[in-house]
Design a protein around this motif. Structure first.
Motif, PDB file in Angstrom:
ATOM      1  N   GLU A 140      15.472 -11.201 -60.356  1.00  0.00           N
ATOM      2  CA  GLU A 140      16.087 -10.898 -61.642  1.00  0.00           C
ATOM      3  C   GLU A 140      17.573 -10.590 -61.520  1.00  0.00           C
ATOM      4  N   LYS A 141      17.973  -9.928 -60.427  1.00  0.00           N
ATOM      5  CA  LYS A 141      19.356  -9.505 -60.297  1.00  0.00           C
ATOM      6  C   LYS A 141      20.042 -10.069 -59.060  1.00  0.00           C
ATOM      7  N   GLY A 142      19.283 -10.649 -58.148  1.00  0.00           N
ATOM      8  CA  GLY A 142      19.836 -11.033 -56.858  1.00  0.00           C
ATOM      9  C   GLY A 142      20.660 -12.301 -56.897  1.00  0.00           C
ATOM     10  N   SER A 143      21.662 -12.364 -56.020  1.00  0.00           N
ATOM     11  CA  SER A 143      22.486 -13.556 -55.866  1.00  0.00           C
ATOM     12  C   SER A 143      23.034 -13.575 -54.443  1.00  0.00           C
ATOM     13  N   PHE A 144      23.496 -14.751 -54.005  1.00  0.00           N
ATOM     14  CA  PHE A 144      24.069 -14.851 -52.666  1.00  0.00           C
ATOM     15  C   PHE A 144      25.185 -15.890 -52.661  1.00  0.00           C
ATOM     16  N   LEU A 145      26.071 -15.764 -51.673  1.00  0.00           N
ATOM     17  CA  LEU A 145      27.244 -16.623 -51.564  1.00  0.00           C
ATOM     18  C   LEU A 145      27.007 -17.663 -50.464  1.00  0.00           C
ATOM     19  N   SER A 146      27.480 -18.909 -50.724  1.00  0.00           N
ATOM     20  CA  SER A 146      27.272 -19.987 -49.761  1.00  0.00           C
ATOM     21  C   SER A 146      28.464 -20.933 -49.771  1.00  0.00           C
ATOM     22  N   ILE A 147      28.618 -21.687 -48.664  1.00  0.00           N
ATOM     23  CA  ILE A 147      29.670 -22.705 -48.603  1.00  0.00           C
ATOM     24  C   ILE A 147      29.157 -24.047 -49.108  1.00  0.00           C
ATOM     25  N   ILE A 148      27.855 -24.163 -49.342  1.00  0.00           N
ATOM     26  CA  ILE A 148      27.254 -25.428 -49.790  1.00  0.00           C
ATOM     27  C   ILE A 148      27.572 -25.645 -51.265  1.00  0.00           C
ATOM     28  N   PRO A 149      28.199 -26.760 -51.647  1.00  0.00           N
ATOM     29  CA  PRO A 149      28.535 -27.014 -53.054  1.00  0.00           C
ATOM     30  C   PRO A 149      27.279 -27.294 -53.877  1.00  0.00           C
ATOM     31  N   PRO A 150      27.337 -27.042 -55.184  1.00  0.00           N
ATOM     32  CA  PRO A 150      26.160 -27.201 -56.033  1.00  0.00           C
ATOM     33  C   PRO A 150      25.617 -28.629 -56.095  1.00  0.00           C
ATOM     34  N   ALA A 151      26.478 -29.626 -55.866  1.00  0.00           N
ATOM     35  CA  ALA A 151      26.017 -31.010 -55.920  1.00  0.00           C
ATOM     36  C   ALA A 151      25.064 -31.334 -54.776  1.00  0.00           C
ATOM     37  N   ASN A 152      25.106 -30.530 -53.713  1.00  0.00           N
ATOM     38  CA  ASN A 152      24.265 -30.788 -52.549  1.00  0.00           C
ATOM     39  C   ASN A 152      23.064 -29.866 -52.458  1.00  0.00           C
ATOM     40  N   TRP A 153      22.787 -29.118 -53.556  1.00  0.00           N
ATOM     41  CA  TRP A 153      21.698 -28.127 -53.508  1.00  0.00           C
ATOM     42  C   TRP A 153      21.054 -28.024 -54.876  1.00  0.00           C
ATOM     43  N   ASP A 154      19.764 -27.683 -54.895  1.00  0.00           N
ATOM     44  CA  ASP A 154      19.058 -27.556 -56.168  1.00  0.00           C
ATOM     45  C   ASP A 154      18.861 -26.095 -56.569  1.00  0.00           C
ATOM     46  N   LYS A 155      19.608 -25.161 -55.921  1.00  0.00           N
ATOM     47  CA  LYS A 155      19.543 -23.750 -56.291  1.00  0.00           C
ATOM     48  C   LYS A 155      20.242 -23.525 -57.633  1.00  0.00           C
TER      49      LYS A 155
END
Length: 342
Positions: A309-324
């Protein structure tokens, strides 16, 4: 601010969550105590507990969609019992952290340093530190299709509150109990008594178009207090009359221009303040999010929801390469300020 349904849908996720969660005003906040079949004690923080009926004595609880583990809901379904413990100022911070995503095997009583209290014949735990608490038995569970959420209806089977906090007519004095209320997810406030009014009957309705006080009585309708002593001018009948002198056309023109310039400056300050608050909320979000690396100044990073509900995380993977679930892209400046990228 004027907004429409379409504008709401286009808002930043965190902004929308906080705005809509607080738009209905102050809400009571309670800790719901349950126990699993394995004997693990659980506490959940809820601002969606509300009165349904006084005879029979019924209360309702709104539960969010059961798309992630809901320990409180699961325990209530198993044991059919739960306690409602009203949050007070003396332990508001402990109560707030009971809303964190603790594992099912971890008891919020232990993690947040609450003492569990039991009453004979009731399996659900009470919060010992709480001065207003009651137990309920599950009577009904309703599925609300509009948000795939659940409404639980419980009957009150036991209660505990100090006699000095109950008025002669049965009204609870929540100010004496030091209960707190909440707006949004994390803004806690004190309720304060404003006025006690009699039961509303049609025949007793006052003439609201008529003045309730003479013009010479200084009264603030917002605070419901007499404020003549705090006004920067005298408000009694014998006070000298405030008049304007002879004002030339030049003065009128200059005043108009000054008001225009002053208004522009005020609007500029409002805009800067709004941008500052937005920048603060962005950095508050980013510095509290999960990250398994040390960000490099000038590099672009992407924020994703971790499914809770509240969690999030930071990544170097761009959104076009991930379905998160993508929440936004950000860059860290040399002065360690996160900047949101469009």
């Amino acid at each position: 601010m004027i907004f429409t349904q379409q504008k709401i849908e286009n808002w930043d996720k965190v902004f929308r969550l906080k705005m809509i969660n607080s738009i209905t005003g102050y809400k009571g906040v309670n800790l719901i105590g349950t126990q699993s079949n394995e004997g693990i004690l659980n506490l959940g923080l809820f601002s969606s507990v509300f009165h349904i009926s006084s005879n029979p004595a019924l209360i309702g609880i709104m539960i969010r969609p059961h798309t992630v583990p809901r320990h409180t809901l699961e325990n209530i379904r198993l044991t059919k019992e739960f306690t409602i413990n009203q949050v007070q100022a003396k332990f508001v911070k402990q109560a707030h952290f009971a809303s964190a995503n603790w594992d099912k095997e971890e008891s919020e009583f232990d993690q947040c340093n609450f003492k569990a209290e039991f009453v004979d014949g009731i399996s659900a735990p009470f919060v010992s530190e709480c001065d207003l608490k009651f137990a309920c038995r599950l009577e009904e569970e309703l599925h609300l299709k509009s948000y795939n959420s659940i409404l639980l209806v419980g009957s009150i089977i036991y209660g505990d509150v100090s006699d000095e906090c109950i008025n002669d007519d049965g009204q609870l004095d929540l100010e004496k109990i030091n209960s707190v209320c909440v707006t949004g997810l994390n803004q806690y406030s004190f309720p304060k008594k404003l006025k006690y009014l009699p039961y509303a009957r049609v025949e007793d309705t006052p003439n609201f178009g008529q003045k309730s006080r003479p013009d010479n009585i200084a009264f603030n309708d917002e605070t419901q207090q007499y404020n003549g002593h705090s006004l920067p001018y005298s408000s009694n009948i014998s006070a000298p009359k405030i008049t304007t002198g002879s004002v030339s056309n030049w003065q009128n023109s200059s005043i108009s221009k000054f008001n225009h310039v002053f208004s522009d400056k005020v609007e500029g300050i409002k805009k800067q303040y709004s941008e500052l608050i937005e920048e603060f909320e962005t950095n508050d979000l980013l510095y509290k999010t999960k990250m398994n690396f040390e960000p490099i100044i000038g590099e672009v990073y992407h924020l994703y929801s971790d499914g809770s509900e509240k969690g999030s995380f930071l990544s170097i993977i761009p959104p076009a390469n991930w379905d998160k679930e993508f929440l936004g892209s950000y860059k860290l400046s040399h002065d360690k300020v996160w900047q949101k990228l469009e």
